[in-house]
Design a protein around this motif. Structure first.
Motif, PDB file in Angstrom:
ATOM      1  N   SER A 140       0.831  -1.224  -0.009  1.00  0.00           N
ATOM      2  CA  SER A 140      -0.136  -0.137   0.110  1.00  0.00           C
ATOM      3  C   SER A 140       0.930   1.255  -0.102  1.00  0.00           C
ATOM      4  CB  SER A 140      -0.840   0.011   1.426  1.00  0.00           C
ATOM      5  OG  SER A 140       0.132   0.012   2.480  1.00  0.00           O
ATOM      6  N   SER A 141       0.300   2.625  -0.073  1.00  0.00           N
ATOM      7  CA  SER A 141       1.253   3.614  -0.037  1.00  0.00           C
ATOM      8  C   SER A 141       0.324   4.709   0.742  1.00  0.00           C
ATOM      9  CB  SER A 141       1.394   4.127  -1.312  1.00  0.00           C
ATOM     10  OG  SER A 141       2.370   5.125  -1.322  1.00  0.00           O
ATOM     11  N   VAL A 142       0.533   5.909   0.380  1.00  0.00           N
ATOM     12  CA  VAL A 142       0.300   7.115   1.368  1.00  0.00           C
ATOM     13  C   VAL A 142      -1.269   7.436   1.305  1.00  0.00           C
ATOM     14  CG1 VAL A 142       2.401   7.947   1.888  1.00  0.00           C
ATOM     15  CG2 VAL A 142       1.063   8.807  -0.310  1.00  0.00           C
ATOM     16  N   ASN A 143      -1.840   7.350   0.167  1.00  0.00           N
ATOM     17  CA  ASN A 143      -3.251   7.804  -0.512  1.00  0.00           C
ATOM     18  C   ASN A 143      -4.025   6.578   0.481  1.00  0.00           C
ATOM     19  OD1 ASN A 143      -5.640   8.283  -1.476  1.00  0.00           O
ATOM     20  ND2 ASN A 143      -4.854   9.732  -3.008  1.00  0.00           N
ATOM     21  N   ARG A 144      -4.835   6.985   1.457  1.00  0.00           N
ATOM     22  CA  ARG A 144      -5.689   5.800   1.812  1.00  0.00           C
ATOM     23  C   ARG A 144      -6.830   5.645   1.264  1.00  0.00           C
ATOM     24  NH1 ARG A 144      -5.229   7.095   8.775  1.00  0.00           N
ATOM     25  NH2 ARG A 144      -2.966   6.914   8.713  1.00  0.00           N
ATOM     26  N   LYS A 145      -7.252   6.491   0.461  1.00  0.00           N
ATOM     27  CA  LYS A 145      -8.354   6.179  -0.524  1.00  0.00           C
ATOM     28  C   LYS A 145      -8.019   5.551  -1.901  1.00  0.00           C
ATOM     29  CE  LYS A 145     -11.520  10.076   1.126  1.00  0.00           C
ATOM     30  NZ  LYS A 145     -12.069  11.291   0.421  1.00  0.00           N
ATOM     31  N   ARG A 146      -7.129   5.654  -2.351  1.00  0.00           N
ATOM     32  CA  ARG A 146      -6.671   5.136  -3.856  1.00  0.00           C
ATOM     33  C   ARG A 146      -5.810   4.004  -3.669  1.00  0.00           C
ATOM     34  NH1 ARG A 146      -7.477   7.573  -8.050  1.00  0.00           N
ATOM     35  NH2 ARG A 146      -7.282   5.199  -9.050  1.00  0.00           N
ATOM     36  N   GLN A 147      -4.758   4.128  -2.519  1.00  0.00           N
ATOM     37  CA  GLN A 147      -3.696   3.316  -2.037  1.00  0.00           C
ATOM     38  C   GLN A 147      -3.777   2.279  -0.860  1.00  0.00           C
ATOM     39  OE1 GLN A 147      -0.650   6.370  -2.919  1.00  0.00           O
ATOM     40  NE2 GLN A 147      -0.115   5.446  -4.688  1.00  0.00           N
ATOM     41  N   GLY A 170      -1.205   1.187  -6.310  1.00  0.00           N
ATOM     42  CA  GLY A 170      -1.503   0.963  -4.886  1.00  0.00           C
ATOM     43  C   GLY A 170      -0.133   1.049  -4.119  1.00  0.00           C
ATOM     44  N   MET A 171       0.817   0.463  -4.672  1.00  0.00           N
ATOM     45  CA  MET A 171       2.194   0.386  -4.344  1.00  0.00           C
ATOM     46  C   MET A 171       3.350   1.289  -4.548  1.00  0.00           C
ATOM     47  SD  MET A 171       2.383  -4.017  -4.842  1.00  0.00           S
ATOM     48  CE  MET A 171       4.260  -3.970  -4.390  1.00  0.00           C
ATOM     49  N   ASP A 172       2.829   2.199  -5.282  1.00  0.00           N
ATOM     50  CA  ASP A 172       3.918   3.304  -5.961  1.00  0.00           C
ATOM     51  C   ASP A 172       5.031   2.540  -6.438  1.00  0.00           C
ATOM     52  OD1 ASP A 172       2.552   5.659  -5.731  1.00  0.00           O
ATOM     53  OD2 ASP A 172       2.868   5.948  -3.659  1.00  0.00           O
ATOM     54  N   LYS A 173       5.065   1.559  -7.204  1.00  0.00           N
ATOM     55  CA  LYS A 173       6.080   0.876  -7.637  1.00  0.00           C
ATOM     56  C   LYS A 173       5.811   0.161  -9.218  1.00  0.00           C
ATOM     57  CE  LYS A 173       8.007  -1.041  -3.485  1.00  0.00           C
ATOM     58  NZ  LYS A 173       8.299  -2.272  -2.619  1.00  0.00           N
ATOM     59  N   VAL A 174       6.825   0.323  -9.899  1.00  0.00           N
ATOM     60  CA  VAL A 174       6.948  -0.619 -11.086  1.00  0.00           C
ATOM     61  C   VAL A 174       7.476  -1.946 -10.791  1.00  0.00           C
ATOM     62  CG1 VAL A 174       7.588  -0.904 -13.264  1.00  0.00           C
ATOM     63  CG2 VAL A 174       6.893   1.436 -12.648  1.00  0.00           C
ATOM     64  N   ALA A 192      11.017  -0.827  -9.082  1.00  0.00           N
ATOM     65  CA  ALA A 192      11.492   0.710  -8.997  1.00  0.00           C
ATOM     66  C   ALA A 192      10.418   1.462  -8.367  1.00  0.00           C
ATOM     67  CB  ALA A 192      11.668   1.132 -10.382  1.00  0.00           C
ATOM     68  N   SER A 193      10.631   2.269  -7.260  1.00  0.00           N
ATOM     69  CA  SER A 193       9.581   3.277  -6.672  1.00  0.00           C
ATOM     70  C   SER A 193       9.447   4.625  -7.103  1.00  0.00           C
ATOM     71  CB  SER A 193      10.042   3.139  -5.260  1.00  0.00           C
ATOM     72  OG  SER A 193       9.926   1.827  -4.604  1.00  0.00           O
ATOM     73  N   VAL A 194       8.345   5.037  -7.054  1.00  0.00           N
ATOM     74  CA  VAL A 194       8.099   6.523  -7.428  1.00  0.00           C
ATOM     75  C   VAL A 194       7.688   7.306  -6.166  1.00  0.00           C
ATOM     76  CG1 VAL A 194       7.465   6.073  -9.723  1.00  0.00           C
ATOM     77  CG2 VAL A 194       5.722   6.015  -8.078  1.00  0.00           C
ATOM     78  N   SER A 195       7.558   8.620  -6.210  1.00  0.00           N
ATOM     79  CA  SER A 195       7.283   9.316  -5.159  1.00  0.00           C
ATOM     80  C   SER A 195       5.824   8.953  -4.324  1.00  0.00           C
ATOM     81  CB  SER A 195       7.181  10.987  -5.508  1.00  0.00           C
ATOM     82  OG  SER A 195       8.309  11.401  -6.055  1.00  0.00           O
ATOM     83  N   PRO A 196       6.119   9.000  -3.380  1.00  0.00           N
ATOM     84  CA  PRO A 196       4.844   8.333  -2.520  1.00  0.00           C
ATOM     85  C   PRO A 196       3.561   9.238  -2.878  1.00  0.00           C
ATOM     86  CG  PRO A 196       6.744   8.534  -0.794  1.00  0.00           C
ATOM     87  CD  PRO A 196       7.141   9.309  -2.175  1.00  0.00           C
ATOM     88  N   ILE A 218      -2.296   9.394 -10.191  1.00  0.00           N
ATOM     89  CA  ILE A 218      -2.768  10.527  -9.001  1.00  0.00           C
ATOM     90  C   ILE A 218      -1.966  11.631  -9.072  1.00  0.00           C
ATOM     91  CG2 ILE A 218      -3.043  10.662  -6.573  1.00  0.00           C
ATOM     92  CD1 ILE A 218      -3.339   7.551  -6.388  1.00  0.00           C
ATOM     93  N   GLY A 219      -0.669  11.419  -9.210  1.00  0.00           N
ATOM     94  CA  GLY A 219       0.190  12.711  -9.217  1.00  0.00           C
ATOM     95  C   GLY A 219       0.360  13.457 -10.225  1.00  0.00           C
ATOM     96  N   SER A 220      -0.375  13.139 -11.235  1.00  0.00           N
ATOM     97  CA  SER A 220      -0.391  13.929 -12.922  1.00  0.00           C
ATOM     98  C   SER A 220       1.168  14.254 -13.341  1.00  0.00           C
ATOM     99  CB  SER A 220      -1.141  15.106 -12.892  1.00  0.00           C
ATOM    100  OG  SER A 220      -2.744  14.804 -12.588  1.00  0.00           O
ATOM    101  N   THR A 221       1.991  13.204 -13.427  1.00  0.00           N
ATOM    102  CA  THR A 221       3.298  13.400 -13.713  1.00  0.00           C
ATOM    103  C   THR A 221       3.858  12.031 -14.604  1.00  0.00           C
ATOM    104  OG1 THR A 221       4.181  12.055 -11.744  1.00  0.00           O
ATOM    105  CG2 THR A 221       3.904  14.498 -11.472  1.00  0.00           C
ATOM    106  N   VAL A 222       4.857  12.486 -15.420  1.00  0.00           N
ATOM    107  CA  VAL A 222       5.625  11.443 -16.105  1.00  0.00           C
ATOM    108  C   VAL A 222       6.893  11.329 -15.534  1.00  0.00           C
ATOM    109  CG1 VAL A 222       6.484  10.875 -18.365  1.00  0.00           C
ATOM    110  CG2 VAL A 222       4.322  12.001 -18.229  1.00  0.00           C
ATOM    111  N   THR A 223       7.342   9.952 -15.249  1.00  0.00           N
ATOM    112  CA  THR A 223       8.636   9.709 -14.708  1.00  0.00           C
ATOM    113  C   THR A 223       9.401   8.955 -15.806  1.00  0.00           C
ATOM    114  OG1 THR A 223       7.842   9.198 -12.414  1.00  0.00           O
ATOM    115  CG2 THR A 223       9.959   8.388 -12.837  1.00  0.00           C
TER     116      THR A 223
END
Length: 355
Positions: A140-147, A170-174, A192-196, A218-223
């Protein structure tokens, strides 16, 4: 001419999968076929031989069980028509994405609601067999509603078919798996993890295989990742926003595509209702923002690029419309052609060369 296939949610006016033809020179679309009787054939994937098409059934009660499903179709290359072959359980609940491995032997499925991935063998006649593998994600990760738990959102084979990359929102991972294309098995390899709170959704490889572009819903970003094909590992290069600097509303990303030329990347925003455009530095893989182009509708769930790179087709899930853009080959910017169709609750687009 291309055939263009639209996967939809079968609610409201939607009947199932819609098949259009597209004029290669103008981008004009004409309805050819409608495939009904299949529940929520949302995301689609072609077999490498283009003789078969596979669709997830994005449900949680497939054939009275607690899983989703995957349906197999034969493709008539002359007319673009589809014939249902069979359906199988996706094993996990609420499948949202699938991909045929590059050997054409397996359909790999990401089950969003269940937070799992599965592998389904493909018979010689294109039919699906019961799963050869199933892996449950935990985390899981930091967003309690989505993750609040794992949510596998996509699964993509590497260009050499040695690995499969799973973006887990949900895990903020690839999560990177080794793919055994003989046995149809996935073995955990690395991650590989991305920003929480970023929420990985979809990814696409650069045509030269050196970079991976990951869209964070959720973050509206491209890594941007450097990809080591031999080691099967990812190393983050940078993360950039998909939204204008002055945007203050609510928006979530949906789809990402690298242009066949390898010069541009596009990503869709649901809320801002646009496609973000970037140019790629061919040496470093880094992105330069080119701005955002309106999709002329609400909630652009999906878009795709024609195989020749000339057009981008986007569908707006909540306004039931699809629009066609021409790609400016020199700048990468999208130019609306004026071509627009009604396509209800569409969430996926796939192109096929007409033969």
């Amino acid at each position: 001419m291309y055939y263009v296939y639209f996967g939809t949610y079968t609610r409201g006016k939607s009947e199932g999968i819609y098949v259009y033809s597209m004029d290669r020179s103008t981008g004009k679309l004409s309805l050819r076929h409608t495939v009904s009787g299949i529940r929520h054939p949302a995301f689609l994937a072609f077999h490498p031989n283009n003789r078969f098409l596979y669709a997830i059934n994005e449900v949680t009660d497939f054939e009275g069980g607690s899983s989703g499903g995957v349906s197999a179709f034969a493709v008539d290359r002359g007319s673009g028509a589809l014939t249902l072959l069979n359906s199988q359980s996706s094993v996990g609940s609420g499948p949202c994405h699938l991909h045929v491995d590059r050997s054409g032997k397996y359909v790999m499925v990401a089950n969003y609601a269940g937070g799992s991935v599965a592998v389904l063998p493909i018979a010689d006649d294109g039919r699906l067999e019961p799963n050869s593998d199933f892996i449950q994600h935990e985390g899981s990760s930091v967003n309690r509603k989505r993750q609040e738990q794992a949510h596998a959102h996509s699964i993509t084979p590497s260009p050499d078919n040695r690995f499969a990359l799973v973006a887990d929102l949900g895990m903020d991972k690839v999560v990177v798996y080794q793919l055994d294309a003989q046995a149809g098995k996935l073995t955990p390899h690395t991650s590989a993890s991305v920003s929480p709170g970023a929420g990985p959704r979809h990814l696409d490889f650069h045509p030269d295989g050196r970079f991976v572009y990951l869209l964070n819903e959720i973050g509206s970003t491209v890594t941007v990742f450097a990809y080591d094909a031999e080691a099967g590992t990812l190393a983050e290069i940078e993360t950039v926003s998909t939204l204008p600097a002055n945007f203050s509303g609510s928006s979530h990303c949906a789809e990402i595509r690298v242009h066949p030329s390898g010069r541009f990347v596009y990503a869709s925003n649901r809320g801002h209702d646009s496609i973000a455009m970037y140019s790629i530095d061919r040496e470093s893989g880094r992105l330069t923002e080119l701005g955002q182009e309106s999709t002329r509708g609400r909630i652009p769930r999906n878009f795709n690029i024609s195989p020749d790179g000339r057009f981008v087709m986007a569908v707006n899930q909540d306004s039931d419309n699809g629009v066609v853009f021409r790609v400016d080959e020199s700048t990468g910017r999208l130019v609306f052609t004026g071509e627009e169709i009604e396509v209800p609750a569409s969430v996926c687009i796939k192109f096929l060369d007409a033969k």
